[in-house]
Design a protein around this motif. Sequence first.
Motif, short mmCIF file in Angstrom:
data_model
loop_
_atom_site.label_atom_id
_atom_site.label_comp_id
_atom_site.label_asym_id
_atom_site.label_seq_id
_atom_site.Cartn_x
_atom_site.Cartn_y
_atom_site.Cartn_z
N ALA A 177 0.82 -1.22 0.00
CA ALA A 177 0.00 0.00 0.00
C ALA A 177 0.85 1.27 0.00
N ASP A 178 2.01 1.26 0.69
CA ASP A 178 2.87 2.45 0.73
C ASP A 178 3.44 2.76 -0.65
N ASP A 179 3.91 1.73 -1.36
CA ASP A 179 4.44 1.94 -2.71
C ASP A 179 3.35 2.43 -3.65
N VAL A 180 2.16 1.86 -3.51
CA VAL A 180 1.03 2.29 -4.34
C VAL A 180 0.69 3.75 -4.07
N ALA A 181 0.72 4.17 -2.80
CA ALA A 181 0.41 5.56 -2.45
C ALA A 181 1.44 6.52 -3.04
N GLU A 182 2.71 6.14 -3.01
CA GLU A 182 3.76 6.98 -3.60
C GLU A 182 3.56 7.11 -5.10
N ALA A 183 3.29 5.97 -5.76
CA ALA A 183 3.07 6.00 -7.21
C ALA A 183 1.84 6.82 -7.54
N CYS A 184 0.82 6.72 -6.72
CA CYS A 184 -0.43 7.45 -6.94
C CYS A 184 -0.20 8.96 -6.91
N SER A 185 0.72 9.41 -6.07
CA SER A 185 0.99 10.85 -5.96
C SER A 185 1.89 11.37 -7.06
N GLU A 186 2.61 10.46 -7.74
CA GLU A 186 3.58 10.89 -8.76
C GLU A 186 3.11 10.63 -10.19
N TRP A 187 2.26 9.64 -10.41
CA TRP A 187 1.84 9.27 -11.75
C TRP A 187 0.42 9.78 -12.01
N THR A 188 0.15 10.06 -13.25
CA THR A 188 -1.22 10.37 -13.65
C THR A 188 -1.95 9.07 -13.95
N SER A 189 -3.25 9.14 -14.02
CA SER A 189 -4.02 7.94 -14.38
C SER A 189 -3.67 7.48 -15.79
N VAL A 201 13.59 -9.79 -25.00
CA VAL A 201 13.19 -8.69 -25.88
C VAL A 201 11.84 -8.12 -25.45
N ALA A 202 10.87 -9.01 -25.20
CA ALA A 202 9.53 -8.57 -24.80
C ALA A 202 9.57 -7.85 -23.46
N VAL A 203 10.35 -8.36 -22.52
CA VAL A 203 10.40 -7.76 -21.19
C VAL A 203 11.12 -6.42 -21.22
N GLU A 204 12.18 -6.30 -22.00
CA GLU A 204 12.88 -5.01 -22.10
C GLU A 204 11.98 -3.94 -22.70
N ALA A 205 11.20 -4.30 -23.71
CA ALA A 205 10.27 -3.34 -24.31
C ALA A 205 9.23 -2.90 -23.27
N MET A 206 8.74 -3.85 -22.49
CA MET A 206 7.74 -3.53 -21.47
C MET A 206 8.33 -2.61 -20.40
N ILE A 207 9.50 -2.95 -19.87
CA ILE A 207 10.04 -2.17 -18.75
C ILE A 207 10.50 -0.79 -19.21
N THR A 208 10.84 -0.64 -20.48
CA THR A 208 11.13 0.71 -21.00
C THR A 208 9.90 1.60 -20.87
N THR A 209 8.74 1.06 -21.20
CA THR A 209 7.50 1.82 -21.04
C THR A 209 7.18 2.05 -19.57
N LEU A 210 7.46 1.05 -18.72
CA LEU A 210 7.22 1.24 -17.29
C LEU A 210 8.08 2.37 -16.73
N HIS A 211 9.29 2.52 -17.29
CA HIS A 211 10.19 3.60 -16.84
C HIS A 211 9.71 4.96 -17.30
N HIS A 212 9.33 5.06 -18.58
CA HIS A 212 8.94 6.37 -19.13
C HIS A 212 7.50 6.75 -18.75
N GLY A 213 6.62 5.78 -18.71
CA GLY A 213 5.23 6.06 -18.37
C GLY A 213 4.45 6.60 -19.53
#
Length: 405
Positions: free
Chosen positions: A356-368, A393-405
């Motif tokens: 829940a703490d990590d989710v709360a931090e992400a909630c305050s920093e990321w947009t929907s 290859v698939a995982v690197e493409a995914m985590i790149t998007t997770l990083h940039h948002g």
Amino acid sequence: MADPDVPDSGVWSEIVGQPGVVRSLLAAVRAADLSVRGDSDTGAMTHAWLFTGPPGSGRSVAARAFAAALQCEAEGGTPGCGQCSACRTVLAGTHADVRVVAPEGLSISVAEMRSLVQAAARRPATGRWRVVLIEDADRLTEGAGNALLKVVEEPPERTVFLLCAPSDHPEDVPVTIRSRCRPVRLSTPLVAPIADMLRKRDGVDDELADWAASVCGGHIGRARRLATDSQARQRREDILRIPRGLQRFSDVFTASSELVRSSEAEAGESGESRDEAEKEELRTAMGAGGSGKGTASATKGANAAVRELEKRQKSRATRSQRDALDLALVDLAGFYRDVLIARSGSTAAPNHPDFADDVAEACSEWTSESTLRRLEAVLYCRRALARNVKPLVAVEAMITTLHHG
């Protein structure tokens, strides 16, 4: 309060949180028993069943319990006692008249299905029914599906087919097969029945049982692993630290390699010892290592058989790795879902209440919007893996998007 019409002992105790399913299957077993005894013309046995439900809901467990109850030898009482020889051998996978097909590779081949159809045509050797249980029926190739359809259309007497699949969608089970099966739909088990199962069956303490049941996403097998395996708990924690741990772009490649390596390690933990035992057993059966006349030809034949076995083991390892990686992606998707829930103010239960703490931090920093893009990247990665894209290859493409948002 317990339902008096739903037994909580014998083989039925294996089915967790599905009282309606147990009632239906028990009624079918009693009708089948009357049919076998010739006491009823209205209780004719349905010869093809389709068990569907979300991953971890217990599709194959319910099918095995049903198969055991059909073969149960106990006189009087509730069928499926769990104590007689028939019940015990069915659950152990050693009953002569119950054939279980669990794909070790990525699919079930037409050759395997044809062999199965031939075996299904024989009359029961010791039991009342010859039962064919196909786990992961959604992995049937087109040819295997056609072979199965022919025998389901005209089933041999005293033969029952039990198919298990995630859903009855045409992509999982062809309409031609689905229309000839009686459906058994399982739902996602609730937290309380799963926790109760962990306490009673595995001896897990109350706190750990409640936690595992609350974070498993309704997946019974996952709940058991989390409750009994400290390494599984650590892997889950490492995976859920990824979203908040992508501070620099270089973290993308580190997280990707660690995620793929973790899934390989998880798949290989049980695979290596099993593979070696299978090869040694095959060599012994083929006469390798013996002495005397004919030793050379026996050794040559054994080596060829071992090479073929190694191919199947490699396919099984690939499937195991992808299943482990897919489970990690489901956990990641659950994290982003929790962020969306928090941002929307919904009172829906979170997937990962302990984060829940990590989710709360992400909630305050990321947009929907950026959170939704991250969630879509995880789902797209799952589809890419299903289409045989290389995992890294698939995982690197995914985590790149997770990083940039």
